[in-house]
Design an enzyme around this catalytic site. Structure first.
Site, PDB file in Angstrom:
ATOM      1  CD  GLU A  70      -1.482  -2.091   2.298  1.00 21.28           C
ATOM      2  OE1 GLU A  70      -2.324  -2.632   3.003  1.00 21.28           O
ATOM      3  OE2 GLU A  70      -0.275  -2.373   2.369  1.00 21.28           O
ATOM      4  CG  ASP A 112      -1.578  -3.130   6.081  1.00 18.28           C
ATOM      5  OD1 ASP A 112      -0.371  -3.310   5.836  1.00 18.28           O
ATOM      6  OD2 ASP A 112      -2.027  -2.040   6.468  1.00 18.28           O
ATOM      7  CG  ASP A 121      -6.347  -5.259   7.807  1.00 23.44           C
ATOM      8  OD1 ASP A 121      -6.259  -5.258   6.553  1.00 23.44           O
ATOM      9  OD2 ASP A 121      -6.190  -4.232   8.479  1.00 23.44           O
ATOM     10  CD  GLU A 135     -10.216  -0.911   4.528  1.00 23.51           C
ATOM     11  OE1 GLU A 135     -10.307   0.141   3.902  1.00 23.51           O
ATOM     12  OE2 GLU A 135     -11.122  -1.368   5.240  1.00 23.51           O
ATOM     13  CE1 TYR A 155      -1.609  -3.871   9.573  1.00 24.21           C
ATOM     14  CE2 TYR A 155      -3.213  -5.317  10.624  1.00 24.21           C
ATOM     15  CZ  TYR A 155      -2.909  -4.305   9.731  1.00 24.21           C
ATOM     16  OH  TYR A 155      -3.913  -3.718   9.002  1.00 24.21           O
ATOM     17  NE  ARG A 200      -5.180   0.502  10.764  1.00 23.65           N
ATOM     18  CZ  ARG A 200      -4.088   0.975  10.165  1.00 23.65           C
ATOM     19  NH1 ARG A 200      -3.155   0.123   9.752  1.00 23.65           N
ATOM     20  NH2 ARG A 200      -3.928   2.262   9.968  1.00 23.65           N
ATOM     21  CG  HIS A 215      -3.376  -9.575  12.707  1.00 24.80           C
ATOM     22  ND1 HIS A 215      -3.182 -10.120  11.469  1.00 24.80           N
ATOM     23  CD2 HIS A 215      -4.421  -8.734  12.579  1.00 24.80           C
ATOM     24  CE1 HIS A 215      -4.071  -9.623  10.627  1.00 24.80           C
ATOM     25  NE2 HIS A 215      -4.836  -8.783  11.287  1.00 24.80           N
TER      26      HIS A 215
END
Length: 761
Positions: free
Chosen positions: A7, A80, A82, A84, A296, A298, A342
């Site tokens: 990203e 990432d 997750d 999203e 990570y 989040r 995670h």
């Protein structure tokens, strides 16, 4: 040459360092497509299929990526780890027409070992995770896009609503009403300063009468206890000595990191996440280069990998001694409603100690890293050990025994507190260097009895820290959305800051009440938490995501119809004692598109308006703090004046000397809104509402198109290249009713236009 797509540019630089010359790492800049900004973008007649559009500002990025794909042997999508991130990879695979299936790689930390291990085992894109994200996006678009026009029509133009932000607003409004309804109750504290030897005195608190715990609620009773205690014989009735242990907290989740950083470092929730993102993607360490420092950021899990547990064990034994490490590793249980996708947030390499990094990275980065580092290290250490003392003291007068209580504890072995100190909320008892040597039946010397009148206090308003904790406890939102939820309700002026606390504005109350009236399920915390659980089930592949929308939409449609038929709500302006400079009548506080302002109470006869600052204490000599966060450190930016004009400077100066021009702030806001696609930051600035509800969606789209003044999308290449001063995009030429003009291609998020002056022949 293999191609890796991530990203962010900073993430690409860190990964490039670890992969070497055989790989090219490029960044997509976040999402490359999303639901359109100028229409609903969800086909409610075809099973709620989303209608995605590529961002105009990402077209060059896509062209570059397509060009690179032609020259590469293998492609890896490393967004990432997750939902999203999974959705971004899915969009990229589709837009770039990537034929291979096993292109998705994930890693919880950006290290050479983790990245290379991921490269060795690519997998298919997990469509269950993608569908869960699609369901959330469609739900949020339906709620935000269709409710917002109702608020604009019934209350005030330009208002918006979101599925999750609205519930958070209700929590804040409910708390405020609880405070307003609170009636203080009187109570009295009574203390006695007592001693065994007449030298060292200790403070004991009144606790009971004849063994029964008593609360003193009025001065008469307090005076009686005070006077009769003074006349009594004082002695120690019971002594209890014991050992107590204080266990360390688990390593950080997103929520607990935000809470601790807000409390201890005075960061905002969004500021915490910006700095944490930098630590995750990689920061420049002086004399050491670019390195990612934490895993990570989040996550709602407190789980730790075996490698990390072994790393902590070796480090603690080596640097603190075997007595600081438990017999077996501390393992923490993640909450049942957590995704647990995670690990917890932890440092990647314990050799990068805070002491080593001091002065080698930016100060706010260092502060947050130290917090994460110390919390993780402490989580793997033994409990702190204390000696505790509880002394029951009696003042006996006639047949009445007034009981007093003295408590204390001393530290015997520091354990985890050697590296990490819990907040006062976590560990409320005061720690002393020594405890009184009291024994049962000791006669005591009284120095004085003191009584204090007190009143119960209302509950505290939410802060950035406590609202995050409350949202997590109620199952509202997910780790990636907490900061954006808080940010958007501030931005919408539904709440305001009073000190460090959140207070609803009058507008916030009105919006909340209307939403509760017409959309009770959306405003219900249990309903919102249940919806999160359903999205989890979609992610597990147990249910089709369309079913969730189909179950939700019919009831929502009925509520929407009732809301459209409801009466308009008038917000009464707040009267002030400031005289109008034009006519002398009182000025009133009004809410406008750009915030509060003062307007004459005799409007429309007098149209005088003035700026309004409701908290002068928040201003500095140079200017007022704005709700704009520094892109480097996350602290608030301050509007300042210089001989060259106005600019924004970081409030963290001189530690952070970041400055932004006015147009850079506008660009920053536009970039933020285009990169974050949770419903909480939807920029629905223009809405239209048809009177016929059955044609609601079609009318909205038609009127929005009409409002664009029938602009032509034809580019005129003979005109010079003009860059939009607001967002940096290349402007295009369009035709309007008044002739040709340059327009920003990012309309409606950016509405910048420049008239084209024709040269005279």
């Amino acid at each position: 040459m293999d191609l890796v797509i991530v990203e962010s540019p900073s993430k690409s630089k860190t990964i490039s360092k670890y992969l070497g010359s055989g790989y090219k790492v490029l960044a997509s800049g976040g999402h490359v497509r999303d639901l359109p900004a100028d229409k609903l973008g969800v086909n409610v007649h075809r099973n709620f299929e989303p209608e995605y559009e590529v961002y105009p500002q990402k077209e060059n990025t896509i062209k570059q990526l397509k060009k690179e794909i032609k020259n590469c042997e293998k492609i890896y999508l490393a967004t990432d780890p997750d939902r999203e991130g999974e959705a971004i990879s899915w969009h990229l695979k589709d837009i770039l027409d990537i034929k291979e299936d096993n292109v998705r790689i994930v890693f919880n930390e950006i290290t050479k070992k983790a990245v290379n291990k991921a490269i060795e085992s690519p997998r298919e894109i997990d469509l269950n995770l993608v569908n869960s994200q699609q369901a959330r996006r469609v739900l949020d678009r339906l709620v935000g896009y269709l409710i917002s026009p109702v608020l604009s029509k019934k209350i005030q133009k330009g208002l918006s609503a979101g599925r999750v932000q609205s519930v958070a607003l209700r929590m804040i409004c409910d708390k405020e009403r609880e405070i307003l309804a609170f009636k203080p109750e009187e109570y009295w504290n009574i203390f006695a300063n007592i001693s065994v030897d007449g030298k060292a005195y200790y403070k004991a608190q009144f606790n009971d009468i004849n063994g029964k715990k008593r609360k003193i609620n009025n001065e008469e009773d307090a005076t009686k206890v005070e006077n009769e205690s003074k006349l009594g014989n004082w002695y120690v009735s019971n002594v209890k000595r014991a050992k107590s242990f204080s266990k360390p907290n688990p390593p950080f989740t997103t929520s607990t990191l935000q809470q601790d950083a807000v409390n201890k470092l005075n960061f905002s929730a969004s500021g915490v996440m910006k700095i944490a993102q930098q630590l995750y993607e990689g920061v420049n360490i002086k004399d050491d280069g670019l390195h990612a420092l934490v895993t990570y950021i989040r996550t709602d899990s407190v789980r730790i990998s075996d490698d990390a547990l072994n790393m902590a064990k070796d480090f603690i034994n080596k640097n603190f001694g075997a007595e600081y490490y438990p017999k077996k590793a501390n393992v923490y249980t993640t909450k049942s409603n957590a995704q647990d996708a995670h690990e917890a947030i932890r440092p990647i390499n314990l050799d990068y100690t805070p002491e080593y990094l001091k002065g080698k990275i930016e100060n706010d980065q260092w502060k947050l890293y130290k917090l994460i580092y110390d919390r993780f290290l402490a989580s793997q250490m033994v409990p702190a050990e204390y000696n505790t003392l509880t002394v029951n003291i009696t003042s006996e007068y006639n047949d009445t025994k007034y009981g007093y209580l003295l408590k204390g504890k001393t530290l015997v072995f520091a354990g985890f507190t050697k590296v990490y100190t819990m907040s006062k909320d976590d560990d409320e008892e005061d720690i002393t260097n020594s405890l009184p040597n009291f024994n049962e039946n000791d006669k005591l010397i009284l120095k004085e009895v003191i009584k204090e009148q007190k009143f119960t206090k209302p509950p505290l308003r939410y802060t950035d820290s406590t609202i995050v904790k409350a949202m997590e406890e109620n199952g509202i939102g997910r780790p990636s959305t907490y900061a954006s939820i808080i940010s958007v309700i501030y931005k919408r002026q539904y709440i305001e800051k009073e000190g460090k606390y959140m207070k609803p504005t009058e507008l916030g109350f009105v919006v909340c009440d209307q939403l509760v009236k017409y959309f009770p399920n959306i405003m219900d915390t249990k309903f919102t938490a249940d919806m999160e659980s359903q999205l989890d089930i979609v992610a597990d592949g147990e249910v089709d995501w369309h079913k969730i929308i189909n179950d939700f939409y019919p009831g929502f449609l009925k509520n929407l119809e009732k809301a459209n038929d409801g009466q308009r709500v008038k917000i009464e302006p707040i009267m002030t004692d400031i005289p109008c400079p034009e006519c002398g009548k009182p000025m009133v506080i009004r809410d406008g598109k750009y915030g509060k302002f003062l307007g004459c109470s005799d409007y429309p006869n007098c149209k005088k308006i003035m700026p309004f600052n409701d908290n002068p204490k928040d201003s500095t000599e140079d200017g007022e703090k704005e709700e704009i966060l520094c892109p480097d450190c996350g602290k608030p930016m301050v509007l300042k004046n210089s001989k060259y004009g106005k600019f924004y400077g970081c409030s963290g100066y001189p530690e952070c000397n970041k400055i932004l021009r006015i147009n850079e702030v506008k660009k920053l806001k536009n970039a933020d809104s285009s990169e974050n696609h949770s419903e909480e930051v939807m920029e629905n600035t223009i809405f239209y509402n048809g009177s016929n509800f059955d044609n609601e969606i079609n009318n909205a789209e038609k009127e929005l198109l009409d409002n664009k003044e029938n602009l032509s999308t034809e580019n005129k290449t003979e005109y010079e290249d003009i860059i939009c001063e607001n967002c940096g995009a290349k402007m295009i030429v369009k035709n309007g009713r008044y002739g040709e003009f340059y327009a920003c291609p990012n309309y409606p998020k950016c509405k910048n236009i420049i008239p084209i002056k024709k040269k005279k022949n």
